[in-house]
Design a protein around this motif. Structure first.
Motif, PDB file in Angstrom:
ATOM      1  N   MET A   9       0.850  -1.167   0.000  1.00 43.12           N
ATOM      2  CA  MET A   9       0.000   0.000   0.000  1.00 43.12           C
ATOM      3  C   MET A   9       0.897   1.231   0.000  1.00 43.12           C
ATOM      4  SD  MET A   9      -2.946   1.144   2.739  1.00 43.12           S
ATOM      5  CE  MET A   9      -4.177   0.023   2.170  1.00 43.12           C
ATOM      6  N   THR A  10       0.611   2.162  -0.885  1.00 43.91           N
ATOM      7  CA  THR A  10       1.403   3.380  -0.953  1.00 43.91           C
ATOM      8  C   THR A  10       1.058   4.298   0.214  1.00 43.91           C
ATOM      9  OG1 THR A  10      -0.237   4.564  -2.280  1.00 43.91           O
ATOM     10  CG2 THR A  10       1.405   3.241  -3.478  1.00 43.91           C
ATOM     11  N   ARG A  11       1.903   5.255   0.431  1.00 46.61           N
ATOM     12  CA  ARG A  11       1.696   6.197   1.527  1.00 46.61           C
ATOM     13  C   ARG A  11       0.389   6.974   1.344  1.00 46.61           C
ATOM     14  NH1 ARG A  11       6.618   9.477   3.461  1.00 46.61           N
ATOM     15  NH2 ARG A  11       6.731   7.718   4.838  1.00 46.61           N
ATOM     16  N   ASP A  12       0.097   7.398   0.099  1.00 49.49           N
ATOM     17  CA  ASP A  12      -1.139   8.132  -0.166  1.00 49.49           C
ATOM     18  C   ASP A  12      -2.360   7.254   0.084  1.00 49.49           C
ATOM     19  OD1 ASP A  12       0.296  10.368  -0.843  1.00 49.49           O
ATOM     20  OD2 ASP A  12       0.198   9.998  -3.006  1.00 49.49           O
ATOM     21  N   ARG A  13      -2.290   6.007  -0.356  1.00 45.59           N
ATOM     22  CA  ARG A  13      -3.413   5.092  -0.162  1.00 45.59           C
ATOM     23  C   ARG A  13      -3.601   4.780   1.322  1.00 45.59           C
ATOM     24  NH1 ARG A  13      -6.693   2.150  -3.469  1.00 45.59           N
ATOM     25  NH2 ARG A  13      -7.257   0.059  -2.800  1.00 45.59           N
ATOM     26  N   ALA A  14      -2.525   4.668   2.066  1.00 44.68           N
ATOM     27  CA  ALA A  14      -2.621   4.433   3.511  1.00 44.68           C
ATOM     28  C   ALA A  14      -3.276   5.625   4.204  1.00 44.68           C
ATOM     29  CB  ALA A  14      -1.253   4.150   4.095  1.00 44.68           C
ATOM     30  N   ALA A  15      -2.901   6.830   3.800  1.00 45.68           N
ATOM     31  CA  ALA A  15      -3.501   8.027   4.381  1.00 45.68           C
ATOM     32  C   ALA A  15      -4.990   8.104   4.056  1.00 45.68           C
ATOM     33  CB  ALA A  15      -2.785   9.272   3.880  1.00 45.68           C
ATOM     34  N   LEU A  16      -5.364   7.780   2.831  1.00 47.32           N
ATOM     35  CA  LEU A  16      -6.779   7.773   2.454  1.00 47.32           C
ATOM     36  C   LEU A  16      -7.552   6.719   3.243  1.00 47.32           C
ATOM     37  CD1 LEU A  16      -6.786   8.245  -1.425  1.00 47.32           C
ATOM     38  CD2 LEU A  16      -7.732   9.768   0.299  1.00 47.32           C
ATOM     39  N   THR A  17      -6.952   5.558   3.419  1.00 49.48           N
ATOM     40  CA  THR A  17      -7.609   4.503   4.188  1.00 49.48           C
ATOM     41  C   THR A  17      -7.843   4.959   5.621  1.00 49.48           C
ATOM     42  OG1 THR A  17      -6.599   2.798   2.815  1.00 49.48           O
ATOM     43  CG2 THR A  17      -7.441   2.110   4.953  1.00 49.48           C
ATOM     44  N   ALA A  18      -6.824   5.535   6.242  1.00 46.72           N
ATOM     45  CA  ALA A  18      -6.957   6.024   7.614  1.00 46.72           C
ATOM     46  C   ALA A  18      -8.026   7.118   7.697  1.00 46.72           C
ATOM     47  CB  ALA A  18      -5.620   6.545   8.121  1.00 46.72           C
ATOM     48  N   LEU A  19      -8.049   8.002   6.727  1.00 48.57           N
ATOM     49  CA  LEU A  19      -9.035   9.083   6.713  1.00 48.57           C
ATOM     50  C   LEU A  19     -10.451   8.529   6.560  1.00 48.57           C
ATOM     51  CD1 LEU A  19      -9.427  12.133   6.781  1.00 48.57           C
ATOM     52  CD2 LEU A  19      -9.188  12.141   4.299  1.00 48.57           C
ATOM     53  N   ARG A  20     -10.628   7.561   5.701  1.00 46.31           N
ATOM     54  CA  ARG A  20     -11.956   6.969   5.495  1.00 46.31           C
ATOM     55  C   ARG A  20     -12.421   6.204   6.737  1.00 46.31           C
ATOM     56  NH1 ARG A  20     -10.423   7.397   0.231  1.00 46.31           N
ATOM     57  NH2 ARG A  20     -11.419   9.133  -0.740  1.00 46.31           N
ATOM     58  N   LEU A  21     -11.513   5.493   7.384  1.00 49.65           N
ATOM     59  CA  LEU A  21     -11.883   4.780   8.611  1.00 49.65           C
ATOM     60  C   LEU A  21     -12.186   5.771   9.740  1.00 49.65           C
ATOM     61  CD1 LEU A  21      -9.416   1.774   8.489  1.00 49.65           C
ATOM     62  CD2 LEU A  21     -11.863   1.782   7.959  1.00 49.65           C
ATOM     63  N   LEU A  22     -11.477   6.878   9.767  1.00 52.64           N
ATOM     64  CA  LEU A  22     -11.770   7.934  10.730  1.00 52.64           C
ATOM     65  C   LEU A  22     -13.158   8.514  10.480  1.00 52.64           C
ATOM     66  CD1 LEU A  22     -10.646   9.647  13.083  1.00 52.64           C
ATOM     67  CD2 LEU A  22      -9.781  11.235  11.355  1.00 52.64           C
ATOM     68  N   LEU A  23     -13.545   8.652   9.223  1.00 52.18           N
ATOM     69  CA  LEU A  23     -14.880   9.132   8.867  1.00 52.18           C
ATOM     70  C   LEU A  23     -15.955   8.168   9.373  1.00 52.18           C
ATOM     71  CD1 LEU A  23     -16.819  11.029   7.294  1.00 52.18           C
ATOM     72  CD2 LEU A  23     -16.393   9.596   5.291  1.00 52.18           C
ATOM     73  N   ILE A  24     -15.730   6.874   9.203  1.00 56.66           N
ATOM     74  CA  ILE A  24     -16.686   5.875   9.695  1.00 56.66           C
ATOM     75  C   ILE A  24     -16.771   5.946  11.213  1.00 56.66           C
ATOM     76  CG2 ILE A  24     -17.193   3.400   9.860  1.00 56.66           C
ATOM     77  CD1 ILE A  24     -17.603   4.643   7.057  1.00 56.66           C
ATOM     78  N   TRP A  25     -15.617   6.034  11.872  1.00 53.35           N
ATOM     79  CA  TRP A  25     -15.609   6.130  13.333  1.00 53.35           C
ATOM     80  C   TRP A  25     -16.403   7.343  13.798  1.00 53.35           C
ATOM     81  CZ3 TRP A  25     -13.507  10.265  16.003  1.00 53.35           C
ATOM     82  CH2 TRP A  25     -13.594  10.162  17.385  1.00 53.35           C
ATOM     83  N   ALA A  26     -16.120   8.514  13.238  1.00 57.61           N
ATOM     84  CA  ALA A  26     -16.782   9.744  13.671  1.00 57.61           C
ATOM     85  C   ALA A  26     -18.281   9.701  13.383  1.00 57.61           C
ATOM     86  CB  ALA A  26     -16.146  10.948  12.970  1.00 57.61           C
ATOM     87  N   THR A  27     -18.643   9.174  12.232  1.00 55.84           N
ATOM     88  CA  THR A  27     -20.056   9.073  11.873  1.00 55.84           C
ATOM     89  C   THR A  27     -20.808   8.214  12.884  1.00 55.84           C
ATOM     90  OG1 THR A  27     -19.556   9.343   9.527  1.00 55.84           O
ATOM     91  CG2 THR A  27     -21.660   8.310  10.079  1.00 55.84           C
ATOM     92  N   MET A  28     -20.255   7.063  13.184  1.00 61.31           N
ATOM     93  CA  MET A  28     -20.963   6.135  14.062  1.00 61.31           C
ATOM     94  C   MET A  28     -20.815   6.506  15.540  1.00 61.31           C
ATOM     95  SD  MET A  28     -22.655   4.498  12.014  1.00 61.31           S
ATOM     96  CE  MET A  28     -23.421   3.388  13.171  1.00 61.31           C
ATOM     97  N   ALA A  29     -19.760   7.204  15.915  1.00 61.08           N
ATOM     98  CA  ALA A  29     -19.650   7.685  17.296  1.00 61.08           C
ATOM     99  C   ALA A  29     -20.741   8.713  17.585  1.00 61.08           C
ATOM    100  CB  ALA A  29     -18.266   8.277  17.557  1.00 61.08           C
ATOM    101  N   GLY A  30     -21.224   9.363  16.537  1.00 62.09           N
ATOM    102  CA  GLY A  30     -22.339  10.300  16.700  1.00 62.09           C
ATOM    103  C   GLY A  30     -23.694   9.649  16.519  1.00 62.09           C
ATOM    104  N   ALA A  31     -23.801   8.780  15.517  1.00 63.83           N
ATOM    105  CA  ALA A  31     -25.113   8.210  15.177  1.00 63.83           C
ATOM    106  C   ALA A  31     -25.551   7.092  16.114  1.00 63.83           C
ATOM    107  CB  ALA A  31     -25.090   7.696  13.736  1.00 63.83           C
ATOM    108  N   ALA A  32     -24.664   6.195  16.464  1.00 62.26           N
ATOM    109  CA  ALA A  32     -25.060   5.035  17.269  1.00 62.26           C
ATOM    110  C   ALA A  32     -25.586   5.430  18.653  1.00 62.26           C
ATOM    111  CB  ALA A  32     -23.902   4.043  17.376  1.00 62.26           C
ATOM    112  N   PRO A  33     -24.905   6.307  19.398  1.00 58.95           N
ATOM    113  CA  PRO A  33     -25.471   6.696  20.689  1.00 58.95           C
ATOM    114  C   PRO A  33     -26.805   7.433  20.545  1.00 58.95           C
ATOM    115  CG  PRO A  33     -23.143   7.222  20.637  1.00 58.95           C
ATOM    116  CD  PRO A  33     -23.545   6.837  19.239  1.00 58.95           C
TER     117      PRO A  33
END
Length: 153
Positions: free
Chosen positions: A1-25
């Motif tokens: 995985m390239t550095r750019d792809r790793a950063a995008l993956t981390a950013l997308r997983l952070l988006l999922i985390w933030a979305t569900m940390a707000g929506a699930a509760p």
């Protein structure tokens, strides 16, 4: 995985985390309050509205992941991905609630709300076609199990 792809993956997983940390509760509290005020029927009706809305939010959050997760390439695939992430993440969140009720210290209320999004991000990571991302997701689950079983009591 390239550095750019790793950063995008981390950013997308952070988006999922933030979305569900707000929506699930929010959905959980709405179902609880509806059940408290109106009984089981009201709780089920609230869940029947809240769960599809939450999955819909996950579908939207999965849209940027089209380049990382082949399953998210189509609208139908994103819907399936969102449903699977919601199901797996909810199972993980319920495991966390069970651990908390069994006496495992999960920190303050703010920390517990932040932890709510973690199972959903881990579930989303399992769909990334990179073995290191998947291995990291399994390591997060293993760390949680070890903490809950050994350290957290």
């Amino acid at each position: 995985m390239t550095r750019d792809r790793a950063a995008l993956t981390a950013l997308r997983l952070l988006l999922i985390w933030a979305t569900m940390a707000g929506a699930a509760p929010a959905v959980g509290i709405a179902v609880f309050l509806a059940g408290w005020g109106g009984g089981v029927g009201a709780a089920l009706a609230t869940a029947a509205v809240g769960v599809p809305l939450t999955v819909g939010v996950l579908v939207l959050a999965g849209t940027p992941a089209r380049s990382l997760v082949p399953l998210c390439g189509t609208a139908r695939g994103r819907s399936g991905w969102a449903a699977a992430v919601f199901l797996l993440g909810t199972l993980g969140a319920l495991a966390g609630v069970g651990a908390y009720l069994a006496g495992v210290d999960l920190g303050s209320a703010d920390v517990r709300v932040a932890l709510t999004g973690v199972p959903y991000a881990v579930a989303a990571a399992l769909f990334v076609p990179d073995r290191w991302v998947r291995l990291s997701a399994v390591a997060v689950v293993a760390t949680g199990v070890v903490y809950g079983g050994v350290v957290g009591r």
